[in-house]
Write an enzyme that holds these catalytic residues in place. Structure first.
Site, mmCIF file in Angstrom:
data_model
loop_
_atom_site.group_PDB
_atom_site.id
_atom_site.type_symbol
_atom_site.label_atom_id
_atom_site.label_comp_id
_atom_site.label_asym_id
_atom_site.label_seq_id
_atom_site.Cartn_x
_atom_site.Cartn_y
_atom_site.Cartn_z
ATOM 1 C CE1 TYR A 49 19.114 -2.585 82.502
ATOM 2 C CE2 TYR A 49 19.619 -3.524 84.656
ATOM 3 C CZ TYR A 49 19.326 -2.435 83.863
ATOM 4 O OH TYR A 49 19.241 -1.185 84.416
ATOM 5 N NE ARG B 255 6.633 -20.979 100.136
ATOM 6 C CZ ARG B 255 6.243 -19.990 100.918
ATOM 7 N NH1 ARG B 255 7.131 -19.269 101.553
ATOM 8 N NH2 ARG B 255 4.966 -19.718 101.084
ATOM 9 C CG HIS C 98 5.568 -19.477 92.386
ATOM 10 N ND1 HIS C 98 5.447 -20.719 92.984
ATOM 11 C CD2 HIS C 98 6.538 -18.838 93.078
ATOM 12 C CE1 HIS C 98 6.318 -20.812 93.974
ATOM 13 N NE2 HIS C 98 6.988 -19.687 94.047
#
Length: 746
Positions: free
Chosen positions: A122, A32, A78
């Site tokens: 967006y 990670r 993931h």
């Protein structure tokens, strides 16, 4: 029913916890938080880029919604939440954070001033050209190992075949368990030169490497001021880099000057720009400088521009030094070059990092050219079969026409078996028995279309065969010689450098530490005045003496002190707040003061001032404390000479409040008065001296629900009269009693 046998394993609880925590820690470290030294990517970055590659979101294709990329990455590779994936995607697109952005973002991807990116629904993104060419190329050539994803329904690359040392170019930041990484970004062209230098001389040392890689190259520019420390940092992999913003001094009309900040330290990115502006405001408010007139942030998409306007005649150089010393305009970047190497975290210098990268390059080049060689050898085998078939095409056609099925025809082509085939003549049968095509050649012949027999097609086949032979020779040469392979790798690196290298932004230099010439304060006596509304100010002694009567009547507190001293405010909650006299407004008698609340931690809505005295006088005397519950003590005044702005001046029991604080200068008497009109006169020497953290001793014995109303401090020759139920009581005529007695009723 039979009872099911259960195997109970008895073990020490601490051992289970230790193993579980170590497993968790290693998972965070490896899977990670830390980048792999080979591709310089954390797992979330690697998976996001690979997913974009798999979705076909290339640099020359339309942008795709980030929500699609994030969702696909989360579902396939993931499973750690969409926010972490999107944040990673955003950072890889921000050119002010990454020296080499890997993602081409379309839409609002945040700003250098800390504005966040728009929601993923967006924004749109696609891969950068360099990412496609240097990070994701050759994945189809078996250059890296693929491993199962979290639910074993997909395959993902263990590491991306990155051809440039991304860990140095883009740097890395990550916090794991018990360790953290912080690698600064570097200049693309310089790092490529460093890799080439290492490949030509594997024994190169850090000092020699720094002839190519001068130091960090931050996307925000700035100036590294401790050049001499870089050798140690790059040798050990840890240390501190001092970075300054770039400042220009511009002349204005009327002889004024202004300081213009055009580049900021890398550590100032985000909210720290706002903090810098606030720090400059604080310098003005706290009177660290009176030369700054205005500050404005005029930054735009074109770049950083923070303008600080100065008074006429101000020393601009000295103000710059003040900003370096007191704000984030000069900051420290902590370097800890920690990365995962060979499956374990390791802190390494710049040369070992490049060594790992170069070894990885040789590994992926070897696997690439082995794969290419195998393909060319297969092509060669097929091509030779087709060329040979063209020479005996009539015989092959006769075999095919005489065969009942493909199996018989193939057996004849490969093994010369003619029993199941009808031939026109014995001669053809004998020739067919001599055929010895390979399995692949026989398959290619059987799948060959008739137009391949055209003369030009046969000529093209022969040319292609020659090209295949040349490729085989080239690949065998590369695989057989490390020098030849190095030349291929270097040639590719030079091509990347030519297309993507940019000029260095950060200046590397040795700069002397900022020295601020502080104006010497003229020490003088002043009088502190605080009105009944809690507004405080100071005036000089002659001004006070001219207005003494008005000053004493209009103000709640009047204290003579030095302008370099501190004022100590004791409150009924047992706290002491300190204020520097220099922080108070100084001026004319009728000037408005400033609220004491704004200059200290004192909160007028929660506590009341019991006593106010300057520290210099306080530190030279003993101080008497008396509480509502009759607890008394004497404290050495020097205990209140502390650096903290607020301390506990005394310890109070539950429900108690501080009633009186006074400085003792000689043989004073204490008169304790309760709310039931009992009076007790004591010598001050009767009260024992304690530490400020002590509760004290009982001064007067009180009845149930009785409290102290007032404590008077009388000098040896002092006279004072108070009125009790319209009857006057002369305090100086009361008999001296003993501590912890009831006193007399009046």
């Amino acid at each position: 029913m039979e009872a099911r046998a259960e195997n109970l394993i008895r073990t020490e609880y601490s051992e289970v916890m230790q193993k579980a925590y170590i497993d968790y820690a290693m998972s965070v470290i490896i899977a990670r938080a830390l980048p792999d030294v080979r591709d310089g990517l954390k797992p979330v970055q690697r998976r996001t880029l690979y997913d974009m590659h798999e979705l076909g979101i290339r640099y020359d294709r339309p942008y795709r919604k980030c929500a699609r990329i994030v969702g696909d990455t989360m579902g396939k590779y993931h499973p750690h939440g969409d926010s972490s994936i999107y944040e990673s995607l955003v950072v890889m697109a921000q050119d002010f954070k990454k020296g080499l952005p890997l993602v081409d973002g379309h839409g609002n991807f945040g700003s250098i001033e800390g504005d966040g990116a728009a929601a993923m629904r967006y924004t749109e993104a696609r891969l950068q050209k360099i990412t496609q060419e240097a990070y994701l190329a050759d994945l189809d050539k078996d250059v890296v190992d693929f491993v199962p994803n979290f639910d074993e329904t997909e395959k993902e690359p263990e590491v991306l075949p990155v051809k440039v040392p991304n860990i140095l170019i883009n740097g890395a930041e990550g916090i794991a368990v018990g360790m953290a990484t912080s690698i600064p970004p570097h200049n693309f062209g310089e790092v490529i030169d460093g890799v080439k230098a290492y490949m030509k001389n594997p024994d190169i040392n850090t000092e020699q490497m720094m002839e190519y890689i001068k130091g960090p190259d931050f996307p925000t520019g700035g100036i590294v001021t401790n050049k001499d420390d870089l050798l140690s940092i790059y040798s050990t992999g840890s240390g501190k880099i001092k970075v300054r913003g770039k400042v220009e001094i511009e002349k204005m009309k009327g002889g004024k000057e202004r300081i213009v900040i055009t580049e900021i330290p890398y550590t100032m990115i985000g909210a720290n720009i706002g903090k810098f502006l606030n720090d400059v405001y604080s310098l003005v408010e706290t009177k660290k400088t009176n030369d700054i007139v205005d500050i404005s942030n005029q930054s735009s998409k074109e770049g950083i521009r923070i303008v600080i306007e100065l008074k006429r005649g101000a020393d601009a150089e000295n103000i710059c030094n003040l900003l370096y010393k007191k704000t984030k305009l000069e900051d420290t970047f902590s370097v800890n070059m920690l990365a995962v190497a060979d499956g374990r975290p390791e802190t390494m210098g710049i040369v070992p990092m490049i060594r790992h990268h170069v070894n990885f390059q040789y590994e992926i080049a070897t696997r690439k050219y082995k794969t290419l060689l195998e393909k060319e050898l297969e092509k060669k085998e097929v091509q030779e079969g087709l060329i040979k078939a063209c020479d005996v095409i009539d015989l092959i056609i006769e075999i095919l026409r005489g065969s009942k099925n493909i199996k018989d025809a193939k057996a004849c082509l490969v093994h010369g078996k003619t029993d199941a085939i009808k031939f026109k003549s014995e001669e053809s049968k004998q020739l067919a028995a001599q055929l010895q095509f390979t399995e692949k050649q026989a398959t290619a012949i059987l799948e060959m279309r008739l137009y391949k027999l055209i003369g030009l097609e046969i000529e093209a086949l022969l040319k292609e065969h020659d090209k295949t032979l040349k490729n085989i020779a080239t690949y065998e040469n590369i695989l057989g010689s490390r020098t030849a392979m190095a030349k291929v790798i270097i040639k590719e690196l030079e091509a990347f450098k030519k297309e993507y290298a940019k000029e260095r932004k950060t200046v590397i230099d040795n700069v002397e530490a900022a020295v601020v010439e502080e104006k010497k304060i003229e020490e003088m006596d002043v009088v502190f005045l605080m009105d009944r509304f809690g507004y405080g100010r100071t005036v000089d002694v002659p001004t006070y003496e001219r207005n003494k009567e008005a000053a004493d009547s209009e103000n709640k507190c009047v204290v003579l002190c030095r302008n370099t001293d501190k004022l100590c405010l004791f409150t009924d909650t047992g706290k002491m707040h300190s204020i520097k006299v220099l922080d108070l407004p100084f001026g004319k008698f009728r000037d408005k003061g400033q609220p004491i609340d704004n200059l200290s931690n004192y909160d007028s809505s929660q506590e009341n001032i019991v006593y106010l005295m300057n520290l210099q006088k306080l530190a030279e005397h003993k101080v008497f404390f008396g509480t509502k519950n009759g607890m008394c003590k004497v404290v050495d005044g020097s205990e209140f000479d502390v650096a903290k702005r607020t301390i506990a001046a005394t310890k109070l029991t539950e429900g108690d409040m501080l009633l009186t604080v006074r400085v003792l200068e000689g043989e004073e008497s204490l008169i304790l008065r309760s709310d039931k009109e009992y009076f007790l006169r004591l010598e001050a020497s009767e009260i024992p001296q304690k530490k400020k953290g002590a509760v004290g001793v009982r001064g007067m014995r009180l009845a149930a629900r009785e409290q102290m109303q007032e404590i008077y401090v009388l000098p040896p020759d002092g006279e004072e009269v108070v009125t009790v139920k319209e009857k006057e009581v002369a305090l100086h005529r009361l008999h001296i009693g003993k501590r912890d007695t009831r006193g007399v009723k009046k």
